[in-house]
Design a protein around this motif. Structure first.
Motif, mmCIF file in Angstrom:
data_model
loop_
_atom_site.group_PDB
_atom_site.id
_atom_site.type_symbol
_atom_site.label_atom_id
_atom_site.label_comp_id
_atom_site.label_asym_id
_atom_site.label_seq_id
_atom_site.Cartn_x
_atom_site.Cartn_y
_atom_site.Cartn_z
ATOM 1 N N HIS A 78 10.563 -0.898 -7.608
ATOM 2 C CA HIS A 78 10.991 0.213 -6.748
ATOM 3 C C HIS A 78 12.513 0.241 -6.623
ATOM 4 O O HIS A 78 13.129 1.297 -6.575
ATOM 5 C CB HIS A 78 10.392 0.086 -5.343
ATOM 6 N N THR A 100 12.241 5.018 0.254
ATOM 7 C CA THR A 100 11.474 4.969 1.500
ATOM 8 C C THR A 100 10.296 3.988 1.437
ATOM 9 O O THR A 100 9.571 3.836 2.413
ATOM 10 C CB THR A 100 10.904 6.374 1.845
ATOM 11 N N VAL A 101 10.098 3.352 0.298
ATOM 12 C CA VAL A 101 8.943 2.450 0.162
ATOM 13 C C VAL A 101 9.192 1.148 0.941
ATOM 14 O O VAL A 101 10.148 0.422 0.651
ATOM 15 C CB VAL A 101 8.682 2.106 -1.328
HETATM 16 C C1 LIG Z 1 4.771 -4.516 4.048
HETATM 17 C C2 LIG Z 1 4.488 -3.496 2.992
HETATM 18 C C3 LIG Z 1 4.905 -2.195 3.187
HETATM 19 C C4 LIG Z 1 4.665 -1.217 2.217
HETATM 20 N N1 LIG Z 1 5.089 0.050 2.444
HETATM 21 C C5 LIG Z 1 4.896 1.001 1.509
HETATM 22 C C6 LIG Z 1 5.356 2.332 1.704
HETATM 23 O O1 LIG Z 1 5.956 2.666 2.729
HETATM 24 N N2 LIG Z 1 5.129 3.233 0.715
HETATM 25 C C7 LIG Z 1 4.483 2.910 -0.445
HETATM 26 O O2 LIG Z 1 4.324 3.764 -1.303
HETATM 27 N N3 LIG Z 1 4.051 1.653 -0.668
HETATM 28 C C8 LIG Z 1 4.230 0.694 0.274
HETATM 29 N N4 LIG Z 1 3.783 -0.583 0.042
HETATM 30 C C9 LIG Z 1 3.063 -0.888 -1.217
HETATM 31 C C10 LIG Z 1 4.059 -1.197 -2.338
HETATM 32 O O3 LIG Z 1 4.631 -0.007 -2.787
HETATM 33 C C11 LIG Z 1 3.417 -1.915 -3.546
HETATM 34 O O4 LIG Z 1 4.467 -2.319 -4.344
HETATM 35 C C12 LIG Z 1 2.508 -1.091 -4.422
HETATM 36 O O5 LIG Z 1 1.468 -0.461 -3.726
HETATM 37 C C13 LIG Z 1 1.808 -1.950 -5.439
HETATM 38 O O6 LIG Z 1 2.676 -2.260 -6.474
HETATM 39 P P1 LIG Z 1 2.726 -3.721 -7.047
HETATM 40 O O7 LIG Z 1 3.585 -3.669 -8.229
HETATM 41 O O8 LIG Z 1 3.086 -4.663 -5.971
HETATM 42 O O9 LIG Z 1 1.213 -3.917 -7.555
HETATM 43 P P2 LIG Z 1 0.163 -5.085 -7.314
HETATM 44 O O10 LIG Z 1 0.050 -5.418 -5.872
HETATM 45 O O11 LIG Z 1 0.440 -6.211 -8.247
HETATM 46 O O12 LIG Z 1 -1.170 -4.346 -7.820
HETATM 47 C C14 LIG Z 1 -1.759 -3.305 -7.055
HETATM 48 C C15 LIG Z 1 -3.080 -2.864 -7.721
HETATM 49 O O13 LIG Z 1 -2.829 -2.163 -8.927
HETATM 50 C C16 LIG Z 1 -3.385 -2.863 -10.059
HETATM 51 N N5 LIG Z 1 -2.361 -2.796 -11.100
HETATM 52 C C17 LIG Z 1 -1.053 -3.181 -10.936
HETATM 53 N N6 LIG Z 1 -0.356 -2.871 -12.040
HETATM 54 C C18 LIG Z 1 -1.215 -2.293 -12.908
HETATM 55 C C19 LIG Z 1 -1.068 -1.763 -14.208
HETATM 56 N N7 LIG Z 1 0.112 -1.737 -14.844
HETATM 57 N N8 LIG Z 1 -2.155 -1.243 -14.810
HETATM 58 C C20 LIG Z 1 -3.347 -1.235 -14.172
HETATM 59 N N9 LIG Z 1 -3.556 -1.718 -12.943
HETATM 60 C C21 LIG Z 1 -2.499 -2.256 -12.320
HETATM 61 C C22 LIG Z 1 -3.679 -4.262 -9.570
HETATM 62 O O14 LIG Z 1 -4.748 -4.855 -10.259
HETATM 63 C C23 LIG Z 1 -3.993 -4.031 -8.108
HETATM 64 O O15 LIG Z 1 -5.326 -3.590 -7.970
HETATM 65 C C24 LIG Z 1 3.992 -1.571 1.001
HETATM 66 C C25 LIG Z 1 3.582 -2.895 0.806
HETATM 67 C C26 LIG Z 1 3.817 -3.859 1.764
HETATM 68 C C27 LIG Z 1 3.380 -5.272 1.516
#
Ligand SMILES: Cc1cc2nc3c(=O)[nH]c(=O)nc-3n(C[C@H](O)[C@H](O)[C@H](O)COP(=O)(O)OP(=O)(O)OC[C@H]3O[C@@H](n4cnc5c(N)ncnc54)[C@H](O)[C@@H]3O)c2cc1C
Length: 289
Positions: A78, A100-101
């Motif tokens: 992000h 904003t994330v």
């Molecule tokens: C405290 C907190 C606040 C947050 N606030 C917000 C917010 O305001 N707005 C917002 O939009 N998000 C928010 N998030 C979520 C954040 O954006 C995450 O980064 C996002 O939802 C998931 O991305 P990740 O890379 O961490 O994926 P992961 O947590 O690693 O995976 C998420 C899911 O997607 C699957 N996956 C991951 N990558 C792939 C891929 N390439 N292909 C297929 N499947 C895949 C995984 O198996 C899992 O099921 C927040 C999270 C936290 C912990």
């Protein structure tokens, strides 16, 4: 608390990752930034037996512009979406949404691909991708397919992705010169998920106006308001847009943050604000500054 043993895989190439998925797809849980997966595992909502990390896969965080399309690798964090010049120039709405994330830690670690695959209906990128006419690239050992964002999200945290597929890339048409875009969200506390969010893209001279809403349905709600703004912005047209947004959000549900009716009303308010924001930028772009 995670109590069971988990097999951990860390492939170093896309081909290797796809091979794992082709053989063991349904048993494998993909790990990108872990910002959603790890909390779900800690809470016992998800109990994977095999976790495959993408963090060592080469080339999944590349960024380029080709033939009028911005291509963003799924592992792009992000923070990069928020700060990268290429994205800021060609898809400024995406950068605006990334800002904003969550909080700093979430933005440093979380990825655009993870957020999209996770498909939280309130996620910041979802309406931006839908309004911006983006496509998501799903790769498997058999090849790749590109799915329009408007068709990718099926239900609450449920997408068209098959277990043997990996989300490898986001493809977004570059914002045309003279066009305007804007993203707005409504949240009670900074750093928390949006209750309602909205993105708008207005073509040069109001030739087309597309809006997408998040938080009011299991998947982004699309509105084509091109007919409303043919003569530019007017209070009457904005009122009509708010009313259309309310009607289109009929699947909104209530939760501890707000009831369904409140969300539907906010959808109208934020659809208007997104269009007003995009229109302000359209005027600037057209003004030859
Ligand atoms: C405290 C907190 C606040 C947050 N606030 C917000 C917010 O305001 N707005 C917002 O939009 N998000 C928010 N998030 C979520 C954040 O954006 C995450 O980064 C996002 O939802 C998931 O991305 P990740 O890379 O961490 O994926 P992961 O947590 O690693 O995976 C998420 C899911 O997607 C699957 N996956 C991951 N990558 C792939 C891929 N390439 N292909 C297929 N499947 C895949 C995984 O198996 C899992 O099921 C927040 C999270 C936290 C912990």
């Amino acid at each position: 608390v995670i109590t069971k043993e988990i097999e951990f895989l860390a492939p170093e190439s896309v081909a290797e990752a796809l091979e794992v998925l082709s053989v063991r797809g349904p048993d494998v849980t993909v790990l990108s930034g872990g910002m959603s997966l790890m909390p779900m595992m800690n809470l016992g909502i998800v109990k994977p037996s095999v976790v495959m990390s993408l963090n060592h896969v080469a080339g999944l965080d590349s960024l380029s512009v080709e033939d009028g399309e911005l291509k963003i690798g799924g592992m792009t964090r992000h923070r990069t979406v928020m700060t990268d010049d290429l994205i800021g120039t060609h898809a400024p709405m995406l950068a605006e949404a990334a800002r904003t994330v969550g909080d700093v830690q979430v933005r440093n670690r979380g990825t655009i691909g993870g957020s999209i695959a996770h498909a939280d209906p309130s996620a910041d990128y979802l309406p931006v991708l839908a309004a911006g006419n983006a496509e998501l690239v799903l790769a498997s050992s058999e090849g790749t397919r590109r799915v329009p964002a408007a068709e990718f999200f099926i239900d609450l945290m449920f997408t068209v992705r098959e277990p043997h597929e990996l989300l490898t890339e986001v493809v977004m048409p570059v914002l045309e010169p003279g066009a305007g875009s804007g993203y707005v969200r409504f949240a009670r506390v900074e750093g928390s998920f949006a209750i309602v969010n909205a993105a708008a893209v207005i073509g040069e001279g109001y030739s087309s106006t597309h809006i997408a809403l998040g938080g009011v349905s299991p998947a982004p709600v699309m509105l084509d308001a091109s007919d409303l703004f043919a003569d530019g912005l007017s209070d009457e047209a904005l009122e009509e847009l708010a009313s259309r947004a309310f009607d289109a959000s009929e699947e909104a549900t209530g939760d501890i943050h707000s009831d369904a009716d409140y969300r539907r009303n906010m959808a109208g308010v934020f659809a208007r604000r997104a269009v007003e924001l995009a229109a302000g930028r359209l005027a600037t772009a057209g003004g030859g500054s």
